[in-house]
Design a protein around this motif. Structure first.
Motif, PDB file in Angstrom:
ATOM      1  N   GLU A   1     -21.445  47.485  35.870  1.00  0.00           N
ATOM      2  CA  GLU A   1     -21.175  48.527  34.999  1.00  0.00           C
ATOM      3  C   GLU A   1     -20.027  48.206  33.718  1.00  0.00           C
ATOM      4  O   GLU A   1     -19.625  46.901  33.718  1.00  0.00           O
ATOM      5  CB  GLU A   1     -20.427  49.880  35.211  1.00  0.00           C
ATOM      6  N   ARG A   2     -19.943  48.765  32.309  1.00  0.00           N
ATOM      7  CA  ARG A   2     -19.082  48.240  31.414  1.00  0.00           C
ATOM      8  C   ARG A   2     -18.952  49.173  30.590  1.00  0.00           C
ATOM      9  O   ARG A   2     -19.446  50.519  30.168  1.00  0.00           O
ATOM     10  CB  ARG A   2     -20.045  47.693  30.515  1.00  0.00           C
ATOM     11  N   PHE A   3     -17.941  49.006  30.070  1.00  0.00           N
ATOM     12  CA  PHE A   3     -17.965  50.154  28.805  1.00  0.00           C
ATOM     13  C   PHE A   3     -17.818  49.436  26.925  1.00  0.00           C
ATOM     14  O   PHE A   3     -17.529  48.872  27.285  1.00  0.00           O
ATOM     15  CB  PHE A   3     -15.821  49.905  28.608  1.00  0.00           C
ATOM     16  N   VAL A   4     -18.355  50.501  26.340  1.00  0.00           N
ATOM     17  CA  VAL A   4     -18.438  50.015  25.492  1.00  0.00           C
ATOM     18  C   VAL A   4     -18.286  51.007  23.989  1.00  0.00           C
ATOM     19  O   VAL A   4     -18.471  52.299  23.850  1.00  0.00           O
ATOM     20  CB  VAL A   4     -20.679  50.059  25.107  1.00  0.00           C
ATOM     21  N   VAL A   5     -17.538  50.393  23.236  1.00  0.00           N
ATOM     22  CA  VAL A   5     -16.955  50.582  21.557  1.00  0.00           C
ATOM     23  C   VAL A   5     -18.258  51.961  21.491  1.00  0.00           C
ATOM     24  O   VAL A   5     -19.423  50.680  21.246  1.00  0.00           O
ATOM     25  CB  VAL A   5     -16.614  49.819  20.616  1.00  0.00           C
ATOM     26  N   PRO A   6     -17.919  53.146  20.888  1.00  0.00           N
ATOM     27  CA  PRO A   6     -19.297  53.271  20.530  1.00  0.00           C
ATOM     28  C   PRO A   6     -19.854  53.333  19.485  1.00  0.00           C
ATOM     29  O   PRO A   6     -21.268  53.519  19.071  1.00  0.00           O
ATOM     30  CB  PRO A   6     -18.637  55.021  20.182  1.00  0.00           C
TER      31      PRO A   6
END
Length: 214
Positions: free
Chosen positions: A40-45
């Protein structure tokens, strides 16, 4: 972007995330499940278009009030319930409703009363799941939870825009006003941030599952 092994690891590591980790410019990210690595990763919108090919978006991550909420990347229109019943304690005071942060427990009580079907808001939220966060970990947000999330309204709306998902401003909540009505949150409208008790339980309204990592 930051990778995590799986949902349980994501939840554990969330306890260690410092406020400086999520950029203070907006505090809103997209949770992506990488199809190839199953990380899983966080991506800047704003970077979603360049990374969308790597895997599905599994949530809109919102850091606010010392918490990390995740909103499902979908919205449906459903009634609060299929009939008018008082499930828990009625909350008739506006300020008490705004302080209600117990959506998870309220959702469980509503599902216990109405069953596990997906034709009403709490049942749908309880049954919702995706590649990052499985069914049973989501709930129908309470009035107070939606007010907290609404503090990040601009970033949240921008994130859904990047996903191409229509996201309504007047969300169903799990907070009851009376036997017949419940509090709904106008926290996502661009002109106000408030709650109102005047939606009958059998009337359809925007429904978005939420969960919390911290």
């Amino acid at each position: 972007m930051q990778k995590f092994l799986n949902y349980d690891g994501l939840q554990s590591l969330a306890e260690k995330i410092q406020d400086s980790y999520l950029p203070k410019s907006n505090g809103v990210f997209l949770l992506q499940h990488d199809t190839a690595t199953h990380f899983e990763r966080f991506v800047v919108p704003e970077y979603w278009a360049a990374n969308a090919h790597l895997g599905a978006c599994c949530g809109v991550v919102v850091q606010v009030a010392g918490k990390i909420y995740v909103l499902a990347p979908v919205q449906v229109s459903l009634p609060w319930a299929t009939s008018s019943q008082l499930v828990g304690a009625a909350v008739s005071n506006y300020f008490d409703a705004m302080l209600d942060l117990d959506g998870k427990a309220k959702t469980a009580a509503i599902v216990d009363r109405y069953g596990s079907g997906t034709g009403y808001a709490a049942g749908y939220c309880n049954a919702y799941g995706n590649a990052s966060i499985e069914a049973g970990k989501w709930w129908l947000g309470s009035a107070g939870e939606w007010i907290e999330i609404g503090a990040m309204r601009a970033g949240v709306l921008r994130a859904y825009e990047m996903l191409g998902v229509a996201f309504g401003g007047s969300q169903n909540s799990s907070t009851e006003y009376s036997r017949s009505n419940f509090w709904y949150a106008q926290a996502m409208l661009d002109w106000c941030q408030q709650i109102s008790q005047w939606r009958p339980k059998t009337t359809n309204g925007p429904t978005t599952p939420i969960t919390r990592l911290r």
